[in-house]
Design an enzyme around this catalytic site. Sequence first.
Site, PDB file in Angstrom:
ATOM      1  N   ASP B  32       0.840  -1.193   0.000  1.00  0.00           N
ATOM      2  CA  ASP B  32       0.000   0.000   0.000  1.00  0.00           C
ATOM      3  C   ASP B  32       0.880   1.249   0.000  1.00  0.00           C
ATOM      4  OD1 ASP B  32      -2.295   1.816   0.702  1.00  0.00           O
ATOM      5  OD2 ASP B  32      -3.320  -0.082   0.978  1.00  0.00           O
ATOM      6  N   HIS B 105      -3.828   6.000   3.313  1.00  0.00           N
ATOM      7  CA  HIS B 105      -4.494   4.785   2.822  1.00  0.00           C
ATOM      8  C   HIS B 105      -3.852   3.515   3.393  1.00  0.00           C
ATOM      9  CE1 HIS B 105      -5.831   1.806  -0.198  1.00  0.00           C
ATOM     10  NE2 HIS B 105      -6.816   2.639  -0.481  1.00  0.00           N
ATOM     11  N   SER B 437     -11.017  -0.972  -1.198  1.00  0.00           N
ATOM     12  CA  SER B 437      -9.746  -0.940  -0.459  1.00  0.00           C
ATOM     13  C   SER B 437      -9.977  -1.224   1.011  1.00  0.00           C
ATOM     14  CB  SER B 437      -9.108   0.451  -0.556  1.00  0.00           C
ATOM     15  OG  SER B 437      -8.298   0.561  -1.676  1.00  0.00           O
TER      16      SER B 437
END
Lengths: 83, 658
Positions: B32, B105, B437
């Site tokens: 990520d 994220h 996600s």
Amino acid sequence: AEVSSRSTYIVHMAKSEMPASFQHHTHWYDASLKSASDSAEMLYTYSNAIHGFSTQLTPEEAEMLKFQPGVLFVLPELKYELH
Amino acid sequence: TTRTPEFLGLDQNNELFPESQSASDVIIGVLDTGVWPESKSFDDSGLGPVPASWKGTCEVGTNFSSSACNRKLIGARYFSKGYEATLGPIDTSKESKSPRDDDGHGTHTSTTAAGSVVTGASLFGYAPGTARGMATRARIAAYKVCWLGGCFSSDILMAIDQAIDDNVNVLSMSLGGGMSDYFRDSVAIGAFSAMEKGILISCSAGNAGPSAYSLSNSAPWITTVGAGTLDRDFPAFLSLGNGKNFSGVSLYRGNSEATALEMTPFIYAGNASNSTSGNLCMMGSLIPEKVKGKIVMCDRGVNARVQKGTVVKAAGGVGMVLSNTGANGEELVADAHLLPATAVGQKNADLIKSYLFSDPNPTAAILFEGTKVGIEPSPVVAAFSSRGPNSITPDILKPDMVAPGVNILAGWSGAVGPTGLAVDSRRVAFNIISGTSMSCPHVSGLAALLKGAHPEWSPAAIRSALMTTAYTAYKSGQKLQDVATGKPSTPFDHGAGHVDPVSALNPGLVYDLTVDDYLNFLCALNYTETEITSLAKRKFTCDESKSYSVRDLNYPSFAVNLETGSSSKSTVSKYSRTLTNVGPAGTYKVTVTQDNPNVKITVEPESLSFAAANEKKSYTVSFAVTGSLPTSTLNSFGRLEWSDGKHIVGSPIAISWS
């Protein structure tokens, strides 16, 4: 100009086809790359996810590399995005 | 997360999941944007030494030292050579050339999968509670592959290469790159190698829904996860000058606790712009004289939702109403806007617009209600969640399942505000965001829980357990809904259904798969020797005397493709499957339900008896068209279930005519 026309490729190699004259697969990968480009350098050498390496090549060099012994695929870099 | 453990039944069934060494020996690798190690979710209190199997490391770099890792965050690496080769050297004043997460994220996904327990978590008071990942005792290894300019395949492949070497047990990848054949897709290629090493790979299905054929990461050796909602909402009502009220959602929090925006002049962005796309509130598109002091209604699409708010604010607006269009329907995604704002569904938006266009002096007020739980129905499939059919291999049903992916609270980077915008100077420990996600790391964490409980299970067995125990109906008996249509969702939307980890712990039977099964699958796809060699990393020749069929891949679901106008004389499709007993001895009987009377589904045998653990029994399913089908019939759906009275081993069926 040559550098700017280069883009990244992932080169898949058939490790089982490595000539006995090479002691280590990285030497063979290097020789294969040099046979298609005098100046290209490896970005990564892969051992587990694939057998092969990534490098920056001109389209002509990439085309030439495809026909080197033991080269399975020369695939262009792809951009992924977060979900 | 502060709600999903309860929503998934983990809180009430903690005792079912082992606290033993096996649970804390599971390592989840997350590819990520890196990691914010200072997050409380990486607190390692109560965890034993780093598993002996771990071979990874904590790489140093910009703002990141090796001391950032501990017994929870056991590894952190970054991969930027491919990125820098294409876009030039990383500007370390803008992003850290290290595993540090400047985006948020990666911290969100990794803490969702396996974050430690943190009490008193919330985003500006929204979604308050005790935050935790799904597998609180699992260890996390962060592999940073995504940068400001994107995620490049050469870096992703190297991260997978390294993660395999480091000995992770689960790989979580909330990213995708379109739809290409498996041997051209670095995630699929790397995942194949990881699968060969016994690593379970969980990937996001993509956010290209509700369009059909919109899936990413559809290789059968990948667990593909779509997104559903929780039973939680963040209502923010819009009150119009004509006395009518409309519900919306928002994560806006002003300085005062009782946040509200009083009755204020209201305008449609399309009427406050000279641009043909002024309705979208694009940067610089609003006329300040028309917007100043007003609430502005902007249509969703093209630019980021939160950016529309900053555009309104920059033009002097005091509030925003974000209007869904046909692409989003009634799906409401809450955002931590920088100005008072609420998002409304398409139906409400149409009514609000008719008021805006008919009243000479429209006014509105926004009232923020905070957090509400117990919302029904829930879960519903998110409109954005990518949908099948599988465009690469239509005979493999994808996504595999759905998991929570809407308005998920989890850890965040201290380098960026909750909107991710440069102008957002706020800093938060937790953020609430949406996407597949977010659903992917839920399944990664749940897979780690199952791996801890059943260390001997293969990745395919773990996925099978998650799929065959997933549910497709609410407690009321009504079928799961799709928010995009407001109608029941189908296996092309939800796969096997919504994940139910407590049931997955004890599935009774599993559909197992070996590396050879996947190689046979590639033979069935008529892959060339070169293509198979590139995936398998060894010479593998398909046996010319053998008949390979995709239908025989021992997958826990059925995707049946028939030709339009086919009749029973011409079409009988046979599928074979093998079940492995992972429970007590017992006799399982089959039931099949389906919604198309013109297709006859026959299972042979109809009963399977298992005397011992690990015993395998096979069966075949035949799909026969018994009458002429109307040309308008494109898809029909059904379900096949084996049950011994205690366990239900369910498989979705999707039948398509082309």
